[in-house]
Each structure stands twice: as C-alpha cells, then as structure tokens.
Scaffold this active site. Structure first.
Site, mmCIF file in Angstrom:
data_model
loop_
_atom_site.group_PDB
_atom_site.id
_atom_site.type_symbol
_atom_site.label_atom_id
_atom_site.label_comp_id
_atom_site.label_asym_id
_atom_site.label_seq_id
_atom_site.Cartn_x
_atom_site.Cartn_y
_atom_site.Cartn_z
ATOM 1 N N ASP A 33 0.861 -1.194 0.000
ATOM 2 C CA ASP A 33 0.000 0.000 0.000
ATOM 3 C C ASP A 33 0.891 1.235 0.000
ATOM 4 O O ASP A 33 1.832 1.332 0.788
ATOM 5 C CB ASP A 33 -0.905 -0.017 1.245
ATOM 6 C CG ASP A 33 -2.038 0.996 1.150
ATOM 7 O OD1 ASP A 33 -1.745 2.193 0.919
ATOM 8 O OD2 ASP A 33 -3.201 0.602 1.298
ATOM 9 N N GLN A 96 -14.681 2.510 1.635
ATOM 10 C CA GLN A 96 -13.894 2.119 0.459
ATOM 11 C C GLN A 96 -13.569 3.355 -0.384
ATOM 12 O O GLN A 96 -14.423 4.216 -0.602
ATOM 13 C CB GLN A 96 -14.686 1.110 -0.386
ATOM 14 C CG GLN A 96 -13.887 0.536 -1.548
ATOM 15 C CD GLN A 96 -14.646 -0.556 -2.315
ATOM 16 O OE1 GLN A 96 -15.824 -0.814 -2.046
ATOM 17 N NE2 GLN A 96 -13.974 -1.185 -3.260
ATOM 18 N N HIS A 102 -10.347 -5.311 -2.809
ATOM 19 C CA HIS A 102 -9.010 -5.516 -2.234
ATOM 20 C C HIS A 102 -9.098 -5.807 -0.746
ATOM 21 O O HIS A 102 -10.027 -5.369 -0.075
ATOM 22 C CB HIS A 102 -8.112 -4.309 -2.478
ATOM 23 C CG HIS A 102 -8.675 -3.029 -1.970
ATOM 24 N ND1 HIS A 102 -9.593 -2.297 -2.688
ATOM 25 C CD2 HIS A 102 -8.483 -2.358 -0.810
ATOM 26 C CE1 HIS A 102 -9.928 -1.214 -1.993
ATOM 27 N NE2 HIS A 102 -9.279 -1.232 -0.847
ATOM 28 N N PHE A 103 -8.090 -6.525 -0.277
ATOM 29 C CA PHE A 103 -7.936 -6.824 1.145
ATOM 30 C C PHE A 103 -6.695 -6.106 1.649
ATOM 31 O O PHE A 103 -5.669 -6.082 0.962
ATOM 32 C CB PHE A 103 -7.766 -8.328 1.364
ATOM 33 C CG PHE A 103 -8.988 -9.122 0.984
ATOM 34 C CD1 PHE A 103 -9.940 -9.462 1.935
ATOM 35 C CD2 PHE A 103 -9.192 -9.501 -0.338
ATOM 36 C CE1 PHE A 103 -11.076 -10.171 1.573
ATOM 37 C CE2 PHE A 103 -10.334 -10.214 -0.706
ATOM 38 C CZ PHE A 103 -11.274 -10.548 0.255
ATOM 39 N N HIS A 104 -6.806 -5.536 2.839
ATOM 40 C CA HIS A 104 -5.649 -4.939 3.513
ATOM 41 C C HIS A 104 -5.108 -5.978 4.494
ATOM 42 O O HIS A 104 -5.897 -6.593 5.223
ATOM 43 C CB HIS A 104 -6.072 -3.726 4.344
ATOM 44 C CG HIS A 104 -6.722 -2.627 3.568
ATOM 45 N ND1 HIS A 104 -6.053 -1.480 3.214
ATOM 46 C CD2 HIS A 104 -7.990 -2.483 3.088
ATOM 47 C CE1 HIS A 104 -6.884 -0.664 2.570
ATOM 48 N NE2 HIS A 104 -8.062 -1.258 2.464
#
Ligand code: 5GP
Length: 138
Positions: A33, A96, A102-104
């Site tokens: 990220d 969002q 997406h996954f964090h």
C-alpha cells in the site's frame, strides 16, 4: 455503480501503473500500500474486474484465502507484530476509496504508529525495503 476499468488497481494489474509487488499468480496480485497505515501494510486483489466481494466468481476465493494466509504469516515473521489485521471494505459508506475489490493486511502492535487510512504517501524505495522483509518469508 459500474466497475471503472480505469481505476488505479485495474491499471496496476494491466501494468499501466507501478506498484511494489509481493506475490502474483493468474488469479491474484499482492503489492505494498502506497499510504501504509503501519510499515508492512500490504494489499491483495483478485485479477477480476469487480468493485466488491459480491460479484466475485467462486474460484477466486480459494486463491485469495491462500494468499491472505501466506502474506499474514510472512508479515508475522517479518515484523513480529502481536496482531495482524485483515480488512476489506465494500462501498463508500463502508470507507472504500478504490473501487476494485481488495484486502488490507496490516501488522499491528502497541507502539507501532497506526496511521489514518489513505493519509500519508511513502516513496517506492521505502516500500521496496518493506517488501523485501515480507517476501523473504513467503
Ligand atoms: P480502501 O479505502 O478502498 O479500502 O483502500 C484503498 C487503499 O489503496 C488505501 O489504503 C490507499 O492507501 C491505497 N492506494 C490508493 N492509491 C494507491 C496506489 O496508487 N498504489 C497503491 N499501492 N496503493 C494505493
């Protein structure tokens, strides 16, 4: 809302925008990220055009789950956090901001400064250093 093929993660999948990669196969892509909430903040996306979890074909879930586990385990080795947060937001009301699913995956521990979501960009050199720490344990 219709999926916007020009969103930043779609561009990353197509190689039209840069990212610092962690893991990739035909179904998923993982990368750092650019505004990490803690060092090691990693993103995981399916290579499928969908904004959220509701329209994702079944076959992608296994690959996402497997990658989540591998990345979370590598983050645990690399940073020795006491917690690992896995987060996924559906819709702007849920917070969002990028509309490709997406996954964090975020290392957490007391004393590790947890920054506000999407707040503080970090340069690619810094991200490369963090990525190396994680990739060693994948
Ligand atoms: P969301 O708010 O949609 O759950 O999360 C979007 C995430 O994407 C944020 O954590 C934000 O920092 C990250 N992000 C936004 N633009 C970029 C970009 O261009 N490259 C990367 N690697 N991450 C991004």
């Amino acid at each position: 809302m219709t999926y916007n093929k020009e969103n930043i993660f779609a561009k990353i999948i197509k190689g039209k925008a840069d990212c610092v990669k962690i893991l990739e196969n035909d179904y998923i892509l993982s990368f750092m990220d650019v505004m990490p909430q803690t060092p090691g903040h990693t993103l995981l996306i399916p290579k499928y055009d969908t904004e959220d979890i509701f329209n994702l074909p079944e076959e992608y879930f296994t690959f996402l789950m497997d990658a989540k586990k591998r990345i979370a385990r590598a983050i645990k080795k690399a940073y020795e956090p006491t917690g690992v947060m896995i987060m996924q937001l559906n819709g702007k009301e849920a917070g969002q901001t990028v509309f490709h699913l997406h996954f964090h995956i975020i290392p957490r521990k007391d004393g590790l400064n947890y920054k506000f979501h999407s707040s503080d960009p970090v340069n690619f050199n810094e991200l490369e250093k963090e990525a190396e720490k994680i990739k060693k344990w994948l």
